[in-house]
Design a protein around this motif. Structure first.
Motif, PDB file in Angstrom:
ATOM      1  N   MET A  69       0.835  -1.206   0.000  1.00 26.93           N
ATOM      2  CA  MET A  69       0.000   0.000   0.000  1.00 26.93           C
ATOM      3  C   MET A  69       0.868   1.253   0.000  1.00 26.93           C
ATOM      4  SD  MET A  69      -3.224  -0.403  -0.306  1.00 26.93           S
ATOM      5  CE  MET A  69      -3.740   1.220   0.213  1.00 26.93           C
ATOM      6  N   GLU A  70       1.931   1.245   0.784  1.00 29.19           N
ATOM      7  CA  GLU A  70       2.840   2.401   0.819  1.00 29.19           C
ATOM      8  C   GLU A  70       3.479   2.619  -0.549  1.00 29.19           C
ATOM      9  OE1 GLU A  70       3.143   4.713   3.193  1.00 29.19           O
ATOM     10  OE2 GLU A  70       1.552   3.597   4.196  1.00 29.19           O
ATOM     11  N   GLU A  71       3.878   1.542  -1.204  1.00 29.93           N
ATOM     12  CA  GLU A  71       4.455   1.648  -2.548  1.00 29.93           C
ATOM     13  C   GLU A  71       3.449   2.249  -3.526  1.00 29.93           C
ATOM     14  OE1 GLU A  71       6.022  -2.072  -4.046  1.00 29.93           O
ATOM     15  OE2 GLU A  71       6.963  -2.499  -2.106  1.00 29.93           O
ATOM     16  N   LEU A  72       2.216   1.760  -3.476  1.00 29.26           N
ATOM     17  CA  LEU A  72       1.187   2.258  -4.396  1.00 29.26           C
ATOM     18  C   LEU A  72       0.851   3.723  -4.130  1.00 29.26           C
ATOM     19  CD1 LEU A  72      -1.158  -0.846  -4.537  1.00 29.26           C
ATOM     20  CD2 LEU A  72       0.272   0.054  -6.392  1.00 29.26           C
ATOM     21  N   LYS A  73       0.831   4.121  -2.867  1.00 26.30           N
ATOM     22  CA  LYS A  73       0.582   5.536  -2.553  1.00 26.30           C
ATOM     23  C   LYS A  73       1.675   6.404  -3.159  1.00 26.30           C
ATOM     24  CE  LYS A  73      -0.371   4.819   1.921  1.00 26.30           C
ATOM     25  NZ  LYS A  73      -0.671   5.099   3.333  1.00 26.30           N
ATOM     26  N   GLN A  74       2.916   5.935  -3.113  1.00 22.70           N
ATOM     27  CA  GLN A  74       4.012   6.692  -3.720  1.00 22.70           C
ATOM     28  C   GLN A  74       3.851   6.762  -5.233  1.00 22.70           C
ATOM     29  OE1 GLN A  74       7.663   4.926  -2.366  1.00 22.70           O
ATOM     30  NE2 GLN A  74       7.657   6.117  -0.477  1.00 22.70           N
ATOM     31  N   VAL A  75       3.485   5.660  -5.854  1.00 22.97           N
ATOM     32  CA  VAL A  75       3.303   5.622  -7.304  1.00 22.97           C
ATOM     33  C   VAL A  75       2.269   6.650  -7.752  1.00 22.97           C
ATOM     34  CG1 VAL A  75       2.373   4.220  -9.203  1.00 22.97           C
ATOM     35  CG2 VAL A  75       4.050   3.232  -7.638  1.00 22.97           C
ATOM     36  N   PHE A  76       1.169   6.755  -6.990  1.00 25.09           N
ATOM     37  CA  PHE A  76       0.087   7.654  -7.371  1.00 25.09           C
ATOM     38  C   PHE A  76       0.196   9.028  -6.714  1.00 25.09           C
ATOM     39  CE2 PHE A  76      -1.856   3.444  -8.149  1.00 25.09           C
ATOM     40  CZ  PHE A  76      -2.092   3.605  -9.502  1.00 25.09           C
ATOM     41  N   GLY A  77       1.259   9.264  -5.956  1.00 21.67           N
ATOM     42  CA  GLY A  77       1.457  10.568  -5.327  1.00 21.67           C
ATOM     43  C   GLY A  77       0.427  10.873  -4.259  1.00 21.67           C
ATOM     44  N   LEU A  78       0.018   9.855  -3.518  1.00 17.43           N
ATOM     45  CA  LEU A  78      -1.003  10.026  -2.480  1.00 17.43           C
ATOM     46  C   LEU A  78      -0.379   9.809  -1.110  1.00 17.43           C
ATOM     47  CD1 LEU A  78      -3.781   7.904  -4.204  1.00 17.43           C
ATOM     48  CD2 LEU A  78      -3.736  10.399  -4.033  1.00 17.43           C
ATOM     49  N   ASP A  79      -0.996  10.399  -0.092  1.00 16.98           N
ATOM     50  CA  ASP A  79      -0.599  10.093   1.277  1.00 16.98           C
ATOM     51  C   ASP A  79      -1.823   9.605   2.035  1.00 16.98           C
ATOM     52  OD1 ASP A  79      -2.038  12.390   2.055  1.00 16.98           O
ATOM     53  OD2 ASP A  79      -0.254  13.625   2.093  1.00 16.98           O
ATOM     54  N   ALA A  80      -1.638   9.245   3.294  1.00 17.68           N
ATOM     55  CA  ALA A  80      -2.734   8.669   4.078  1.00 17.68           C
ATOM     56  C   ALA A  80      -3.938   9.605   4.140  1.00 17.68           C
ATOM     57  CB  ALA A  80      -2.250   8.322   5.483  1.00 17.68           C
ATOM     58  N   GLU A  81      -3.700  10.897   4.261  1.00 19.37           N
ATOM     59  CA  GLU A  81      -4.814  11.856   4.353  1.00 19.37           C
ATOM     60  C   GLU A  81      -5.622  11.906   3.057  1.00 19.37           C
ATOM     61  OE1 GLU A  81      -7.499  14.299   6.045  1.00 19.37           O
ATOM     62  OE2 GLU A  81      -5.921  13.173   7.044  1.00 19.37           O
ATOM     63  N   ASP A  82      -4.976  11.688   1.918  1.00 15.51           N
ATOM     64  CA  ASP A  82      -5.687  11.684   0.634  1.00 15.51           C
ATOM     65  C   ASP A  82      -6.685  10.532   0.550  1.00 15.51           C
ATOM     66  OD1 ASP A  82      -4.285  13.909  -0.434  1.00 15.51           O
ATOM     67  OD2 ASP A  82      -2.618  12.590  -0.976  1.00 15.51           O
ATOM     68  N   LEU A  83      -6.436   9.479   1.303  1.00 19.66           N
ATOM     69  CA  LEU A  83      -7.317   8.314   1.268  1.00 19.66           C
ATOM     70  C   LEU A  83      -8.453   8.410   2.289  1.00 19.66           C
ATOM     71  CD1 LEU A  83      -4.701   5.453   0.841  1.00 19.66           C
ATOM     72  CD2 LEU A  83      -5.789   6.875  -0.901  1.00 19.66           C
ATOM     73  N   ASN A  84      -8.394   9.411   3.127  1.00 24.35           N
ATOM     74  CA  ASN A  84      -9.420   9.620   4.148  1.00 24.35           C
ATOM     75  C   ASN A  84     -10.422  10.639   3.617  1.00 24.35           C
ATOM     76  OD1 ASN A  84     -10.849   9.545   6.504  1.00 24.35           O
ATOM     77  ND2 ASN A  84      -9.371  10.716   7.681  1.00 24.35           N
ATOM     78  N   ILE A  85     -11.233  10.210   2.647  1.00 26.67           N
ATOM     79  CA  ILE A  85     -12.114  11.139   1.954  1.00 26.67           C
ATOM     80  C   ILE A  85     -13.271  11.601   2.834  1.00 26.67           C
ATOM     81  CG2 ILE A  85     -11.518  10.301  -0.340  1.00 26.67           C
ATOM     82  CD1 ILE A  85     -14.134   8.746  -0.374  1.00 26.67           C
ATOM     83  N   ASP A  86     -13.797  12.769   2.497  1.00 29.61           N
ATOM     84  CA  ASP A  86     -14.901  13.381   3.218  1.00 29.61           C
ATOM     85  C   ASP A  86     -16.213  12.856   2.652  1.00 29.61           C
ATOM     86  OD1 ASP A  86     -16.705  14.988   4.504  1.00 29.61           O
ATOM     87  OD2 ASP A  86     -15.815  16.880   3.850  1.00 29.61           O
ATOM     88  N   LEU A  87     -17.039  12.274   3.504  1.00 32.13           N
ATOM     89  CA  LEU A  87     -18.333  11.738   3.088  1.00 32.13           C
ATOM     90  C   LEU A  87     -19.467  12.694   3.422  1.00 32.13           C
ATOM     91  CD1 LEU A  87     -17.808   8.047   4.216  1.00 32.13           C
ATOM     92  CD2 LEU A  87     -17.581   8.984   1.909  1.00 32.13           C
ATOM     93  N   GLY A  88     -19.146  13.958   3.517  1.00 31.53           N
ATOM     94  CA  GLY A  88     -20.158  14.975   3.797  1.00 31.53           C
ATOM     95  C   GLY A  88     -20.707  14.824   5.196  1.00 31.53           C
ATOM     96  N   PRO A  89     -22.030  14.706   5.325  1.00 31.29           N
ATOM     97  CA  PRO A  89     -22.636  14.635   6.666  1.00 31.29           C
ATOM     98  C   PRO A  89     -22.212  13.417   7.471  1.00 31.29           C
ATOM     99  CG  PRO A  89     -24.328  14.524   4.938  1.00 31.29           C
ATOM    100  CD  PRO A  89     -23.020  14.683   4.260  1.00 31.29           C
ATOM    101  N   LEU A  90     -21.679  12.392   6.810  1.00 32.58           N
ATOM    102  CA  LEU A  90     -21.232  11.192   7.520  1.00 32.58           C
ATOM    103  C   LEU A  90     -19.853  11.359   8.135  1.00 32.58           C
ATOM    104  CD1 LEU A  90     -22.413   8.470   5.001  1.00 32.58           C
ATOM    105  CD2 LEU A  90     -23.531   9.184   7.107  1.00 32.58           C
ATOM    106  N   GLY A  91     -19.134  12.393   7.719  1.00 33.35           N
ATOM    107  CA  GLY A  91     -17.780  12.634   8.240  1.00 33.35           C
ATOM    108  C   GLY A  91     -16.717  12.009   7.362  1.00 33.35           C
ATOM    109  N   ARG A  92     -15.543  11.890   7.937  1.00 31.08           N
ATOM    110  CA  ARG A  92     -14.400  11.310   7.226  1.00 31.08           C
ATOM    111  C   ARG A  92     -14.548   9.797   7.149  1.00 31.08           C
ATOM    112  NH1 ARG A  92     -11.671  15.227   4.715  1.00 31.08           N
ATOM    113  NH2 ARG A  92      -9.620  14.376   5.072  1.00 31.08           N
ATOM    114  N   LEU A  93     -14.016   9.214   6.092  1.00 37.28           N
ATOM    115  CA  LEU A  93     -14.141   7.774   5.866  1.00 37.28           C
ATOM    116  C   LEU A  93     -13.427   6.960   6.949  1.00 37.28           C
ATOM    117  CD1 LEU A  93     -15.106   5.498   4.038  1.00 37.28           C
ATOM    118  CD2 LEU A  93     -12.978   5.719   2.768  1.00 37.28           C
ATOM    119  N   MET A  94     -12.194   7.340   7.277  1.00 37.35           N
ATOM    120  CA  MET A  94     -11.404   6.547   8.221  1.00 37.35           C
ATOM    121  C   MET A  94     -10.975   7.387   9.399  1.00 37.35           C
ATOM    122  SD  MET A  94      -9.090   4.360   5.580  1.00 37.35           S
ATOM    123  CE  MET A  94      -8.985   5.392   4.147  1.00 37.35           C
TER     124      MET A  94
END
Length: 94
Positions: A69-94
């Motif tokens: 997962m860490e390797e793939l995040k580097q490949v796509f230029g993402l970090d942990a916060e990028d994967l914690n998407i906002d679900l609006g009224p439900l809050g953050r995903l993780m």
């Protein structure tokens, strides 16, 4: 490749950068599934019905999965916060 919508917690649906938003969404789903598998594995370990070898194998598999997962995040230029998407009224995903 830069993250779809850095630090906003939302997936970028801009047609010109759709592949970045798609990569962020797919990686988010994979990370969510990885966390679910990890929690289930911990419950099995805590349940006490696994052998020492099964616990060792499970630990190695989880470490390998986290490394990938860490390797793939580097490949796509993402970090942990990028994967914690906002679900609006439900809050953050993780």
């Amino acid at each position: 490749m830069q993250p779809a919508n850095k630090n906003s917690g939302r997936i970028n649906l801009d047609p010109d950068n759709a592949e970045e938003g798609l990569a962020q969404l797919v990686m988010t789903v994979i990370e969510l599934l990885r966390q679910i598998v990890e929690r289930h594995a911990m419950r099995r370990v805590e349940g006490g019905n696994l052998t020492d070898q099964q616990i060792e194998d499970l630990g190695i598999a989880l470490m390998n999965l986290e490394e990938k997962m860490e390797e793939l995040k580097q490949v796509f230029g993402l970090d942990a916060e990028d994967l914690n998407i906002d679900l609006g009224p439900l809050g953050r995903l993780m």
